[in-house]
Design an enzyme around this catalytic site. Structure first.
Site, PDB file in Angstrom:
ATOM      1  CG  HIS A 230      -9.528   0.807  -4.386  1.00  0.00           C
ATOM      2  ND1 HIS A 230     -10.159   0.815  -3.166  1.00  0.00           N
ATOM      3  CD2 HIS A 230     -10.279   1.593  -5.197  1.00  0.00           C
ATOM      4  CE1 HIS A 230     -11.230   1.562  -3.224  1.00  0.00           C
ATOM      5  NE2 HIS A 230     -11.339   2.046  -4.442  1.00  0.00           N
TER       6      HIS A 230
ATOM      7  CB  SER B 218      -6.315   2.150   6.506  1.00  0.00           C
ATOM      8  OG  SER B 218      -7.112   1.151   7.085  1.00  0.00           O
TER       9      SER B 218
ATOM     10  CB  CYS C 279      -8.308  -3.328  -0.684  1.00  0.00           C
ATOM     11  SG  CYS C 279      -8.535  -2.376  -2.218  1.00  0.00           S
TER      12      CYS C 279
ATOM     13  CB  CYS D 153     -11.521   0.402   0.904  1.00  0.00           C
ATOM     14  SG  CYS D 153     -11.476  -0.712  -0.524  1.00  0.00           S
TER      15      CYS D 153
ATOM     16  CD  GLU E  36      -5.045  -1.264  -0.887  1.00  0.00           C
ATOM     17  OE1 GLU E  36      -4.783  -0.544   0.092  1.00  0.00           O
ATOM     18  OE2 GLU E  36      -5.841  -0.906  -1.789  1.00  0.00           O
TER      19      GLU E  36
END
Length: 141
Positions: free
Chosen positions: A46, A73, A78, A75, A48
């Protein structure tokens, strides 16, 4: 946030999911990344996580001075990394298209700032409309 948006655009141009992230310490970007699950055939890249990976190993004292920017936002995975490394501030581009566990992250002492950045929203709305199967895979649906 503009650097995170630039990362999101890069991910989309590579055929991936348009989510970007940057890690900033003392006003300087020390890590950048974008969602690369498609590009790497990865379950964990992901934006991040990719950003933190690209920042390399840091001392706890560094993370405690950082702000993580994410176009979407984060998950639970992350968000967990934010908590694990003690990153005190998270700036979220938007949570209209997806909302991670922001309330929980806040309850753990992280300052979460929500921007509802128009380009972040548009990137995700367009992507979800155009590639719903890939988006659903990314969020585990």
């Amino acid at each position: 946030m503009e650097a995170a948006v630039e990362e999101a655009r890069k991910g989309l141009a590579e055929g991936g999911i348009p989510i970007g992230s940057v890690l900033v310490c003392d006003g300087k970007i020390i890590g950048r990344g974008h969602n690369q699950r498609v590009q790497h055939g990865s379950v964990i890249h992901h934006a991040e996580m990719n950003c933190l990976e690209n920042a390399g190993r840091q001392k706890a004292s560094v993370y405690k001075r950082c702000t993580l920017y994410s176009t979407l936002s984060p998950c639970p995975m992350c968000s967990g990394a934010v908590l694990l490394y003690g990153i005190p501030k998270l700036i979220v581009g938007e949570n209209k298209t997806f909302q991670g566990p922001e309330a929980y992250v806040r309850s753990q002492g992280v300052d979460v700032e929500l921007r509802q950045h128009p380009e972040c929203v548009k990137l995700m709305e367009d992507f979800i409309r155009d590639r719903p199967e890939l988006w659903n895979e990314d969020i585990g649906v």
